[in-house]
Write an enzyme that holds these catalytic residues in place. Structure first.
Site, mmCIF file in Angstrom:
data_model
loop_
_atom_site.group_PDB
_atom_site.id
_atom_site.type_symbol
_atom_site.label_atom_id
_atom_site.label_comp_id
_atom_site.label_asym_id
_atom_site.label_seq_id
_atom_site.Cartn_x
_atom_site.Cartn_y
_atom_site.Cartn_z
ATOM 1 N N GLU A 89 0.458 -0.796 0.121
ATOM 2 C CA GLU A 89 0.260 0.020 0.210
ATOM 3 C C GLU A 89 1.452 1.077 -0.429
ATOM 4 O OE1 GLU A 89 -4.346 -1.262 2.366
ATOM 5 O OE2 GLU A 89 -2.035 -1.035 3.750
ATOM 6 N N CYS A 102 3.500 8.847 0.494
ATOM 7 C CA CYS A 102 3.218 8.080 1.594
ATOM 8 C C CYS A 102 3.985 6.416 1.232
ATOM 9 C CB CYS A 102 3.171 7.562 3.017
ATOM 10 S SG CYS A 102 3.745 6.373 4.497
ATOM 11 N N CYS A 109 6.244 -6.079 7.633
ATOM 12 C CA CYS A 109 6.694 -6.347 8.843
ATOM 13 C C CYS A 109 7.248 -6.918 9.519
ATOM 14 C CB CYS A 109 6.671 -4.493 9.139
ATOM 15 S SG CYS A 109 7.791 -3.366 9.849
ATOM 16 N N CYS A 113 5.720 -4.292 15.439
ATOM 17 C CA CYS A 113 5.344 -3.786 16.521
ATOM 18 C C CYS A 113 3.775 -3.669 17.167
ATOM 19 C CB CYS A 113 5.563 -2.054 16.298
ATOM 20 S SG CYS A 113 7.109 -1.530 15.853
ATOM 21 N N CYS A 116 1.321 -1.782 15.978
ATOM 22 C CA CYS A 116 1.082 -1.348 14.257
ATOM 23 C C CYS A 116 0.529 -2.853 13.626
ATOM 24 C CB CYS A 116 2.310 -0.821 13.421
ATOM 25 S SG CYS A 116 2.154 -0.500 12.060
ATOM 26 N N CYS A 333 -1.037 6.560 10.100
ATOM 27 C CA CYS A 333 0.383 5.833 10.464
ATOM 28 C C CYS A 333 -0.482 4.936 11.424
ATOM 29 C CB CYS A 333 0.785 6.954 10.955
ATOM 30 S SG CYS A 333 2.016 7.592 10.626
HETATM 31 S S1 SF4 Z 1 5.350 0.798 12.995
HETATM 32 FE FE1 SF4 Z 1 4.754 -0.813 11.635
HETATM 33 S S2 SF4 Z 1 5.218 -0.928 9.627
HETATM 34 FE FE2 SF4 Z 1 6.435 0.905 11.413
HETATM 35 S S3 SF4 Z 1 9.059 -1.356 11.798
HETATM 36 FE FE3 SF4 Z 1 6.566 -1.087 13.916
HETATM 37 S S4 SF4 Z 1 5.682 -2.416 12.480
HETATM 38 FE FE4 SF4 Z 1 7.112 -2.336 11.057
#
Ligand code: SF4
Length: 342
Positions: A89, A102, A109, A113, A116, A333
């Protein structure tokens, strides 16, 4: 006709290595990067026979399908299907005096996190340089802009760019090249959750792109709770790399910090955070957390966000609060997770 996956991706080639010689190569570069052509037929000043020959060998686009999701605030989330069926995306954000995109550097990923939605997806694969560039080119085309009208690119979409260094570096080269997107390096921001070897590499590159560091906690214990891979590098190691980067480049560093209620938003954490950046030129963006389904967090109330910002300011850290765009279509975000908004 060769299948697209068997063709050479044009955007993967350094500008100097595009097909054709001299004048013809320059024409092709201009069609791709200045005029934003996405079909061979559009390149009307190239001889038909040459276009037919190149169309056999090379491909222009990296996507088989693109679904745009416009937000009420003018942002547009693009959901791209790649040639191998994986998806990623990007988010286009128009502002009064600039147009920003962006982009993602990965499918999913590996950092994981907890706040996220991309982290929740896990890791799919790294994106190629061509797949990163084509996010910019497609968004420009869809918005009816010439590619070079997109002045700002942020690598803050899906993925950790410093874990995909080689491809990110190639994409940046094409963005900065005068015959490529001819962007100013100061308008490109690469955001990392803190990978020391990548930060050292950035210092070496000498490309003047901006570094954004997302520490998300001032202490290792909290950090490891919300960034599971954070145990690999302590804050001390990350800050050593950041100080090296600053000593070498003298460039101001952007800081990103997502505020999570009761986790990393205490007053003492604001004070502790400020300590890490003494003597560096930084700007802090506080990011109110953007909710997503099944998330184990809550956002910090507005009053505490403003108090946290005020403490940082008192401690000498210039601070802004970045209210995200595109929340209604899952484009803000931390919300990117290949979900189609209802
Ligand atoms: S915030 Fe999301 S995209 Fe960014 S490093 Fe952490 S898991 Fe990965």
């Amino acid at each position: 006709m060769a299948l697209p996956q068997d063709q050479i991706p044009l955007l993967a080639l350094p500008i100097e290595e595009l097909p054709g010689q001299g004048y013809r190569r320059g024409q092709l570069a201009a069609w791709l990067y200045a005029k934003g052509a996405r079909q061979w037929d559009e390149m009307t000043d190239l001889p038909k026979a040459l276009r037919a020959e190149w169309a056999e060998q090379y491909r222009i686009s990296e996507f088989t399908e693109v679904a745009p999701f416009p937000s009420q605030d003018g942002s547009v989330k693009y959901l791209f299907t790649l040639l191998d069926g994986q998806k990623t995306e990007a988010v286009y954000m128009p502002y009064l005096n600039r147009k920003t995109i962006c982009i993602s550097s990965m499918v999913g990923c590996p950092a994981g996190c907890t706040f996220c939605a991309t982290g929740r997806m896990g890791f799919g694969r790294n994106l190629t340089a061509a797949e990163m560039l084509d996010q910019v080119l497609f968004a420009a085309y869809h918005q009816q802009h010439a590619p070079r009208e997109i002045r700002n690119v942020v690598l803050m979409g899906m993925g950790e760019p410093l874990l995909n260094l080689e491809n990110v570096f190639k994409a940046l080269e094409r963005m900065l090249h005068p015959e490529g997107l001819a962007m100013s390096p100061r308008r490109i921001t690469l955001s990392t959750v803190g990978i020391p070897r990548g930060i050292y590499k950035m210092a070496e590159w000498g490309l003047e792109v901006r570094l954004a560091l997302s520490l998300h906690a001032p202490d290792d214990e909290t950090r490891q709770r919300i960034i599971p891979t954070a145990h690999r590098y302590s804050i001390a190691e990350i800050m050593e790399a950041v100080r090296h980067y600053y000593a070498k480049t003298k460039r101001r560093i952007t800081l990103e910090y997502t505020l999570l209620k009761g986790v990393n938003d205490h007053d003492w954490q604001a004070r502790a955070l400020a300590q890490h950046f003494r003597g560096l030129s930084v700007h802090m963006n506080l990011i109110p957390w953007n909710p997503w389904e099944g998330a184990p967090h809550q956002g910090t109330p507005r009053a505490q966000i403003l108090k946290f910002a005020a403490i940082l300011e008192q401690q000498g850290i210039p601070t802004s609060v970045r209210w995200s765009r595109g929340r209604d279509v899952g484009a803000a975000c931390g919300q990117l997770a290949l979900k189609q908004p209802a």
